[in-house]
Design a protein around this motif. Sequence first.
Motif, PDB file in Angstrom:
ATOM      1  N   ILE A  47       0.860  -1.184   0.000  1.00 27.20           N
ATOM      2  CA  ILE A  47       0.000   0.000   0.000  1.00 27.20           C
ATOM      3  C   ILE A  47       0.893   1.229   0.000  1.00 27.20           C
ATOM      4  O   ILE A  47       1.728   1.413   0.890  1.00 27.20           O
ATOM      5  N   THR A  48       0.715   2.086  -1.013  1.00 30.61           N
ATOM      6  CA  THR A  48       1.564   3.269  -1.141  1.00 30.61           C
ATOM      7  C   THR A  48       1.182   4.360  -0.151  1.00 30.61           C
ATOM      8  O   THR A  48       2.044   5.088   0.315  1.00 30.61           O
ATOM      9  N   ASP A  49      -0.108   4.495   0.150  1.00 31.18           N
ATOM     10  CA  ASP A  49      -0.562   5.550   1.066  1.00 31.18           C
ATOM     11  C   ASP A  49      -1.479   4.939   2.130  1.00 31.18           C
ATOM     12  O   ASP A  49      -2.699   4.927   1.976  1.00 31.18           O
ATOM     13  N   PRO A  50      -0.900   4.416   3.215  1.00 31.40           N
ATOM     14  CA  PRO A  50      -1.713   3.760   4.245  1.00 31.40           C
ATOM     15  C   PRO A  50      -2.748   4.677   4.890  1.00 31.40           C
ATOM     16  O   PRO A  50      -3.847   4.240   5.226  1.00 31.40           O
ATOM     17  N   GLU A  51      -2.410   5.963   5.045  1.00 26.70           N
ATOM     18  CA  GLU A  51      -3.359   6.906   5.653  1.00 26.70           C
ATOM     19  C   GLU A  51      -4.618   7.036   4.808  1.00 26.70           C
ATOM     20  O   GLU A  51      -5.736   7.015   5.316  1.00 26.70           O
ATOM     21  N   LYS A  52      -4.431   7.186   3.508  1.00 30.78           N
ATOM     22  CA  LYS A  52      -5.562   7.325   2.597  1.00 30.78           C
ATOM     23  C   LYS A  52      -6.394   6.043   2.590  1.00 30.78           C
ATOM     24  O   LYS A  52      -7.622   6.089   2.560  1.00 30.78           O
ATOM     25  N   CYS A  53      -5.731   4.908   2.642  1.00 32.79           N
ATOM     26  CA  CYS A  53      -6.414   3.620   2.679  1.00 32.79           C
ATOM     27  C   CYS A  53      -7.280   3.513   3.941  1.00 32.79           C
ATOM     28  O   CYS A  53      -8.436   3.097   3.874  1.00 32.79           O
ATOM     29  N   ASP A  54      -6.724   3.906   5.074  1.00 34.43           N
ATOM     30  CA  ASP A  54      -7.477   3.863   6.330  1.00 34.43           C
ATOM     31  C   ASP A  54      -8.658   4.823   6.310  1.00 34.43           C
ATOM     32  O   ASP A  54      -9.746   4.503   6.795  1.00 34.43           O
ATOM     33  N   GLN A  55      -8.458   6.015   5.750  1.00 32.39           N
ATOM     34  CA  GLN A  55      -9.548   6.986   5.644  1.00 32.39           C
ATOM     35  C   GLN A  55     -10.676   6.438   4.772  1.00 32.39           C
ATOM     36  O   GLN A  55     -11.856   6.595   5.096  1.00 32.39           O
ATOM     37  N   MET A  56     -10.310   5.790   3.666  1.00 34.66           N
ATOM     38  CA  MET A  56     -11.304   5.230   2.771  1.00 34.66           C
ATOM     39  C   MET A  56     -12.106   4.139   3.480  1.00 34.66           C
ATOM     40  O   MET A  56     -13.330   4.082   3.379  1.00 34.66           O
ATOM     41  N   TYR A  57     -11.398   3.295   4.221  1.00 34.23           N
ATOM     42  CA  TYR A  57     -12.089   2.232   4.957  1.00 34.23           C
ATOM     43  C   TYR A  57     -13.047   2.828   5.988  1.00 34.23           C
ATOM     44  O   TYR A  57     -14.193   2.395   6.102  1.00 34.23           O
ATOM     45  N   GLU A  58     -12.581   3.810   6.748  1.00 34.33           N
ATOM     46  CA  GLU A  58     -13.432   4.422   7.779  1.00 34.33           C
ATOM     47  C   GLU A  58     -14.668   5.078   7.157  1.00 34.33           C
ATOM     48  O   GLU A  58     -15.766   4.978   7.702  1.00 34.33           O
ATOM     49  N   SER A  59     -14.502   5.718   6.022  1.00 35.23           N
ATOM     50  CA  SER A  59     -15.634   6.354   5.343  1.00 35.23           C
ATOM     51  C   SER A  59     -16.659   5.311   4.907  1.00 35.23           C
ATOM     52  O   SER A  59     -17.861   5.480   5.114  1.00 35.23           O
ATOM     53  N   LEU A  60     -16.169   4.236   4.302  1.00 36.29           N
ATOM     54  CA  LEU A  60     -17.082   3.175   3.867  1.00 36.29           C
ATOM     55  C   LEU A  60     -17.764   2.505   5.055  1.00 36.29           C
ATOM     56  O   LEU A  60     -18.950   2.167   4.992  1.00 36.29           O
TER      57      LEU A  60
END
Length: 127
Positions: A47-60
């Motif tokens: 994963i290149t951007d873990p922060e963005k990945c976590d934000q996306m998961y939290e939003s979903l």
Amino acid sequence: MAATRYRRFLRLCEEWPLDQTKKGRDLGAFIRQRVAQGFREGESTQITDPEKCDQMYESLARIHSAYYKNKYPRLRNTSFTGVTVEECRMVLATDNMKQMEEMKKGMWKKLREKLTGKPEEVTKEYV
């Protein structure tokens, strides 16, 4: 750490319902497709951007858990037109939308399609 994120997304995909009435337009199917694209290599995906990945998961996860529906409750389950949720679902079903498109066609287009056997191509001459 990517393995944990991957498993969280998989769990979310399993919990997210599929709406069979919206073939090709269902949010659950789209999310499954995007997760499959994002985690092509499964747990070993980098994963290149873990922060963005976590934000996306939290939003979903908030959308799935109806967080905002519960935070901002509505007084009535209708829209400004008075249409209920079930009536909206019925109207937005893929089969009903195809019927509506068919009804919008003019008499000449319908006749031309019957005679030629295929839908008319829209050309710039007629537009």
